[in-house]
Design an enzyme around this catalytic site. Structure first.
Site, PDB file in Angstrom:
ATOM      1  N   LYS A 160       0.837  -1.229   0.001  1.00  0.00           N
ATOM      2  CA  LYS A 160       0.017   0.057  -0.139  1.00  0.00           C
ATOM      3  C   LYS A 160       0.858   1.067  -0.149  1.00  0.00           C
ATOM      4  CE  LYS A 160      -3.828   1.947   2.561  1.00  0.00           C
ATOM      5  NZ  LYS A 160      -4.676   1.985   3.810  1.00  0.00           N
ATOM      6  N   SER A 163      -9.728   2.367   2.900  1.00  0.00           N
ATOM      7  CA  SER A 163      -8.952   2.947   1.854  1.00  0.00           C
ATOM      8  C   SER A 163      -7.745   1.953   1.333  1.00  0.00           C
ATOM      9  CB  SER A 163      -8.026   4.184   2.889  1.00  0.00           C
ATOM     10  OG  SER A 163      -7.261   3.331   3.679  1.00  0.00           O
ATOM     11  N   SER A 182     -10.491  -0.014   7.140  1.00  0.00           N
ATOM     12  CA  SER A 182      -9.563   0.061   5.556  1.00  0.00           C
ATOM     13  C   SER A 182      -8.835  -1.209   5.015  1.00  0.00           C
ATOM     14  CB  SER A 182      -8.565   1.077   5.567  1.00  0.00           C
ATOM     15  OG  SER A 182      -9.320   2.185   5.404  1.00  0.00           O
TER      16      SER A 182
HETATM   17  N1  GLN Z   1     -13.242   4.695   6.206  1.00  0.00           N
HETATM   18  C1  GLN Z   1     -12.862   4.982   7.605  1.00  0.00           C
HETATM   19  C2  GLN Z   1     -12.470   6.456   7.526  1.00  0.00           C
HETATM   20  O1  GLN Z   1     -12.640   6.990   6.499  1.00  0.00           O
HETATM   21  C3  GLN Z   1     -11.496   4.136   7.784  1.00  0.00           C
HETATM   22  C4  GLN Z   1     -10.417   4.336   7.035  1.00  0.00           C
HETATM   23  C5  GLN Z   1      -9.264   3.759   7.547  1.00  0.00           C
HETATM   24  O2  GLN Z   1      -9.230   2.549   8.149  1.00  0.00           O
HETATM   25  N2  GLN Z   1      -8.043   4.068   7.057  1.00  0.00           N
HETATM   26  O3  GLN Z   1     -11.743   7.155   8.160  1.00  0.00           O
END
Ligand code: GLN
Length: 484
Positions: free
Chosen positions: A76, A151, A175
């Site tokens: 990532k 994400s 995410s």
């Molecule tokens: N969707 C959540 C957010 O927007 C979690 C994102 C994540 O786990 N990085 O913060």
């Protein structure tokens, strides 16, 4: 070759049926041919990957290979990679070449896994659909008009389309698990402190945790064996003896107590998701597990508490991107204030700015007690709910996401609806527990994920509980059409 699991690829390498250079070349070819449909990679590092593969082949010949030496993977783009652009999905870091490797990347290098490239992601990991990336949205290989989740959506799409056998993700509120669910993968968010955060660009430091994304639980165990471990460079890393996460895979489930939180099975979940999760529960009973209703009474407060804590921490973490030290700098600044405001104004996208503003507000004098302190108190209540539940059961099971993959653009104008994508995953981060998502079937042709939550440091058991289900089902082996 590309439909094989990590374990199968490692076995083929060990038997010299294929070389790492051949394997790596094959996946690089797939990326070149198929990724234009998906946009799952920000950077492809073909040259380095092939050099690392040649080294891995030499190691295998010398008899010095580890369990995954020679198997290529993707990282990532939140993990710093020495000499390779590390963008975190943001214009702010579009020109940033990291001067060192994150601990996770260093560990994979040392274990001999060639890195194919860096995967696309929501900007600074803020999002549930991969649509906040500066590099454009990632498409879900199961239906390219739909999101892969976020994400870690680039990692999820790449592994689901078999452009890489495995990838890393990070999970602050879901995410790893939510994109795994939407793309038919297995993904694990370890206990907070298990995996080093050093060199992993910070979003919300008390919640962020890196973890593996792969086809199945056994592969996640192999990857976690490389990723996990104490790191003196990360002050929140936990010092514990090393564990072999594959050692407990093959324990029968007879007598296992699975908790079903009643709050996770109410309104708000799609019927197709509910049906698949119910069938998975029946499968677990058939495997000898016992199910017990449990309650997590404060779980309804997890999304609101998270959207105070995460923005507060991000507003502080992202203060370093000021156009001075590194990253984007605006053209011809008039003075220092102009440099700061325009660099940040032009370098960050809308969602990141929204969170910085909410977080700055929540932390400001006069509001700190009402918002941040209150959210931290709720966080404790949520952790206590889990503590009580784990006095009764061994693992907790529920859906990962309330819906299957939604259409690109469907939720972009409505941040609150987007935030609810993580309604079942966020409490796990607030409590610091390990959680995973694994394929549990399909609804209207789209993958459904189920979530398993374990007690602190109980990853080995969690992985076995997932593995036993995967021995009895084949959902995780299904591949999206058009990417065979
Ligand atoms: N969707 C959540 C957010 O927007 C979690 C994102 C994540 O786990 N990085 O913060």
């Amino acid at each position: 070759m590309h439909d094989k699991t990590l374990a199968e690829l490692a076995a083929a390498l060990a038997k010299r049926e294929v070389s790492s250079v051949e394997l790596t070349t094959h996946f690089l070819g797939r990326i070149e041919r198929l990724d234009p449909q998906l946009n799952s990679f920000v950077t492809v590092t073909a040259e380095q990957a092939l050099a690392a593969a040649a080294d891995a082949d030499a190691r295998i010949v010398r008899g010095e290979a580890g369990p995954l030496t020679g198997v290529p993977m993707a990282q990532k783009d939140i993990f710093c990679t020495d000499g390779v652009k590390t963008s975190c999905g943001s214009k702010m870091l579009d020109n940033f070449v990291a001067p060192y490797d994150a601990t996770v990347v260093e560990r994979f290098k040392a274990a001999g896994l060639p890195m194919l490239g860096k995967t696309n992601m929501d900007e600074f990991a803020m999002g549930s659909s991969n649509e906040t990336s500066f590099y454009g949205p990632v498409k879900n290989p199961w239906d390219t008009t739909r999101v892969p989740g976020g994400s870690s959506g680039g990692s999820a799409a790449a592994v689901a389309a078999r452009l890489a056998p495995a990838a890393t993700g990070t999970d602050t509120g879901g995410s790893i698990r939510q994109p795994a669910a939407l793309c038919n993968l297995t993904g694990l968010k370890p206990t907070y402190g298990r995996v080093s955060r050093w060199g992993m660009i910070a979003f919300a430091s008390s919640l962020d945790q890196g973890g593996p994304m792969a086809q199945n639980a056994a592969d996640c165990a192999l990857l976690l064996n490389v990723m996990a471990g104490f790191d003196p460079k990360d002050s929140t890393s936990i010092e514990r003896p090393d564990e072999d996460f594959t050692a407990h895979l093959n324990q029968p489930l007879k007598g296992l107590k699975i908790g079903l939180p009643k709050e996770f099975f109410g309104a708000g979940m799609d019927a197709g998701v509910a049906k698949a999760v119910d069938e998975a529960i029946a499968q677990y009973r058939a495997l000898g597990a016992e199910t017990v209703e449990v309650s997590l009474p404060n779980s309804g407060l997890s999304v609101p508490a998270y959207y105070v804590v995460a923005p507060a921490e991000c507003s502080s973490n992202l203060a370093r991107f000021d156009g001075v030290r590194y990253g984007y700098r605006c053209e011809k600044p008039k003075d220092l204030m102009d440099l700061y405001t325009r660099s940040r104004g032009e370098g960050f996208g809308a969602e990141v700015k929204r969170r910085i503003m909410i977080g700055t507000y929540a932390l400001s004098a006069g509001y700190f007690d009402a918002y941040y302190l209150k959210a931290q108190q709720i966080r404790r209540l949520i952790a206590d709910d889990f503590k009580r539940a784990f006095e009764q059961v061994d693992v907790i099971l529920g859906p990962t996401s309330p819906t299957t993959a939604f259409r690109l653009g469907e939720k972009t104008d409505d941040p609150v609806t987007m935030y609810l994508s993580d309604i079942y995953t966020i409490a796990v981060n607030l409590a610091g527990l390990p959680g995973m998502s694994l394929p549990a079937g399909f609804a209207d042709g789209l993958p459904v994920g189920m979530q398993l939550i374990g007690n602190y440091f109980d990853e080995a058991r969690l992985l076995n509980v997932a593995h036993q289900y995967q021995l009895a089902t084949d959902w995780h082996r299904r591949m999206p059409g058009g990417f065979e």
